[in-house]
Scaffold this motif. Structure first.
Motif, PDB file in Angstrom:
ATOM      1  N   LYS A 247      32.853  33.227  30.153  1.00 31.83           N
ATOM      2  CA  LYS A 247      32.041  34.403  30.678  1.00 31.83           C
ATOM      3  C   LYS A 247      32.855  35.121  31.766  1.00 31.83           C
ATOM      4  CE  LYS A 247      27.175  35.464  31.606  1.00 31.83           C
ATOM      5  NZ  LYS A 247      27.377  36.155  32.865  1.00 31.83           N
ATOM      6  N   ALA A 248      33.123  34.556  32.689  1.00 32.45           N
ATOM      7  CA  ALA A 248      33.765  34.997  33.932  1.00 32.45           C
ATOM      8  C   ALA A 248      34.969  35.606  33.710  1.00 32.45           C
ATOM      9  CB  ALA A 248      34.162  33.790  34.873  1.00 32.45           C
ATOM     10  N   ALA A 249      35.824  35.001  32.826  1.00 31.07           N
ATOM     11  CA  ALA A 249      37.274  35.753  32.276  1.00 31.07           C
ATOM     12  C   ALA A 249      36.900  37.234  31.664  1.00 31.07           C
ATOM     13  CB  ALA A 249      37.823  35.038  31.145  1.00 31.07           C
ATOM     14  N   VAL A 250      35.754  37.331  30.839  1.00 33.77           N
ATOM     15  CA  VAL A 250      35.412  38.327  30.053  1.00 33.77           C
ATOM     16  C   VAL A 250      34.971  39.558  31.042  1.00 33.77           C
ATOM     17  CG1 VAL A 250      33.949  39.661  28.276  1.00 33.77           C
ATOM     18  CG2 VAL A 250      34.971  37.320  27.929  1.00 33.77           C
ATOM     19  N   GLU A 251      33.961  39.035  31.782  1.00 31.32           N
ATOM     20  CA  GLU A 251      33.417  39.940  32.814  1.00 31.32           C
ATOM     21  C   GLU A 251      34.367  40.275  33.859  1.00 31.32           C
ATOM     22  OE1 GLU A 251      30.181  37.603  34.338  1.00 31.32           O
ATOM     23  OE2 GLU A 251      28.944  38.229  32.758  1.00 31.32           O
ATOM     24  N   SER A 252      35.437  39.653  34.403  1.00 31.71           N
ATOM     25  CA  SER A 252      36.502  39.873  35.139  1.00 31.71           C
ATOM     26  C   SER A 252      37.440  40.883  34.543  1.00 31.71           C
ATOM     27  CB  SER A 252      37.013  38.985  35.721  1.00 31.71           C
ATOM     28  OG  SER A 252      37.967  37.950  34.913  1.00 31.71           O
ATOM     29  N   GLY A 253      37.466  41.177  33.244  1.00 32.24           N
ATOM     30  CA  GLY A 253      38.422  41.928  32.498  1.00 32.24           C
ATOM     31  C   GLY A 253      39.592  41.279  31.964  1.00 32.24           C
ATOM     32  N   LYS A 254      39.977  39.929  32.295  1.00 36.54           N
ATOM     33  CA  LYS A 254      40.962  39.299  32.010  1.00 36.54           C
ATOM     34  C   LYS A 254      41.035  39.019  30.414  1.00 36.54           C
ATOM     35  CE  LYS A 254      41.166  36.984  36.641  1.00 36.54           C
ATOM     36  NZ  LYS A 254      41.301  35.576  37.405  1.00 36.54           N
ATOM     37  N   LYS A 255      40.219  38.735  29.880  1.00 35.39           N
ATOM     38  CA  LYS A 255      40.018  38.292  28.501  1.00 35.39           C
ATOM     39  C   LYS A 255      38.927  39.359  27.731  1.00 35.39           C
ATOM     40  CE  LYS A 255      42.836  34.963  28.242  1.00 35.39           C
ATOM     41  NZ  LYS A 255      44.178  34.892  27.134  1.00 35.39           N
ATOM     42  N   THR A 256      38.890  39.453  26.371  1.00 33.06           N
ATOM     43  CA  THR A 256      38.037  40.227  25.723  1.00 33.06           C
ATOM     44  C   THR A 256      37.180  39.116  25.028  1.00 33.06           C
ATOM     45  OG1 THR A 256      39.456  40.558  23.647  1.00 33.06           O
ATOM     46  CG2 THR A 256      39.250  42.364  25.536  1.00 33.06           C
ATOM     47  N   SER A 257      36.142  39.374  24.387  1.00 33.88           N
ATOM     48  CA  SER A 257      35.451  38.412  23.382  1.00 33.88           C
ATOM     49  C   SER A 257      36.098  37.903  22.395  1.00 33.88           C
ATOM     50  CB  SER A 257      34.028  39.045  23.305  1.00 33.88           C
ATOM     51  OG  SER A 257      32.938  39.153  24.367  1.00 33.88           O
ATOM     52  N   GLU A 258      36.686  39.117  22.002  1.00 40.92           N
ATOM     53  CA  GLU A 258      37.572  38.534  20.540  1.00 40.92           C
ATOM     54  C   GLU A 258      38.642  37.707  21.013  1.00 40.92           C
ATOM     55  OE1 GLU A 258      39.937  41.069  17.280  1.00 40.92           O
ATOM     56  OE2 GLU A 258      38.768  42.282  18.683  1.00 40.92           O
TER      57      GLU A 258
END
Length: 252
Positions: A212-223
């Motif tokens: 969740k933190a990675a997606v919200e920070s823009g480092k990763k996408t959900s996909e």
């Protein structure tokens, strides 16, 4: 793909198993296919076959039917639509008690008695579902309502549903354990990866905050998260939706 018989609209009806598999392969490799069907022609074919039994065309089938642990199931809203289209349908009443956190569904057949089913927070807690990561944590009231609806409707309209359970219920069932493969099958797997297993619920709950933190920070996408975790085990539809909801900005 061979000759297909055209039914209503743009729905195509394959005439044999080969054509059906070709159509399933084409659909599961298209952008139109839901994530749980992408690259899975066998699951797509199962959904198409079950949908045909219910009067749905192939595209309607994959949009409304989910294959969970090898068993076809149907989304709660589509379940209700099928029952309402039944000639025997008499009516339905649904309510939710905020004080007791209890969902109630009453259905009846034409000329028949009303059948009522309740499903409460206590029922979900007893079943080990309350607070479970995924839809039970994100949308608990809807999950209670879908469980009450599923039980009530299946009890009264088994003939219209051909044995289908709701997708929400199927996801909560324990994954069936594959029987031990025959010696011949085991010998063929020498040097190959062993059969995949379901990604564990405990690992998912432990790692979800990090994803969740990675997606919200823009480092990763959900996909990207789904793709990465899927290499370690099969994700349930609930797990996939939980990860997708991070990017969608839905409440966790």
């Amino acid at each position: 793909m061979g000759n297909l018989t055209k039914t209503t609209g743009f729905a195509l009806a394959p005439q044999n198993l080969e054509q059906a598999m070709q159509l399933a392969t084409m659909i599961c490799n298209s952008q139109l296919a839901p994530n749980n069907y992408k690259g899975k022609p066998e699951d797509t074919l199962v959904a198409m076959m079950m949908g045909h039994e219910l009067g749905l065309n192939p595209l309607q089938s994959i949009q409304n039917i989910a294959v969970i642990n090898g068993r076809p199931s149907i989304y709660g809203d589509a379940l209700l639509a099928l029952v309402q289209n039944s000639p025997a349908f008499g009516g339905i009443q649904e309510s939710f008690d905020e004080d007791t956190m209890t969902a109630t569904c009453t259905v009846w057949r034409k000329g028949g008695e009303k059948h009522t089913q309740h499903y409460s927070k206590d029922d979900a807690d007893t079943a080990g579902l309350w607070g479970k990561q995924g839809p039970w944590k994100q949308h608990p009231k809807r999950m209670l309502a879908m469980r009450a609806r599923g039980f009530a409707v299946r009890n009264q309209f088994a003939d219209a549903l051909a044995g289908l359970v709701t997708r929400e219920e199927a996801e909560d069932m324990e994954k069936e354990i594959n029987p031990t493969p025959a010696p011949q099958a085991q010998s063929k797997r020498i040097g190959q990866k062993q059969s995949r297993t379901q990604y564990s619920e405990s690992d998912f709950n432990e790692n979800f905050p990090k994803w969740k933190a990675a997606v919200e920070s823009g480092k990763k996408t959900s996909e990207q998260i789904i793709s990465m975790v899927s290499t370690k085990g099969d994700l349930t539809q609930g797990m996939i939706e939980a990860i997708e909801s991070i990017e969608a900005g839905e409440p966790a």
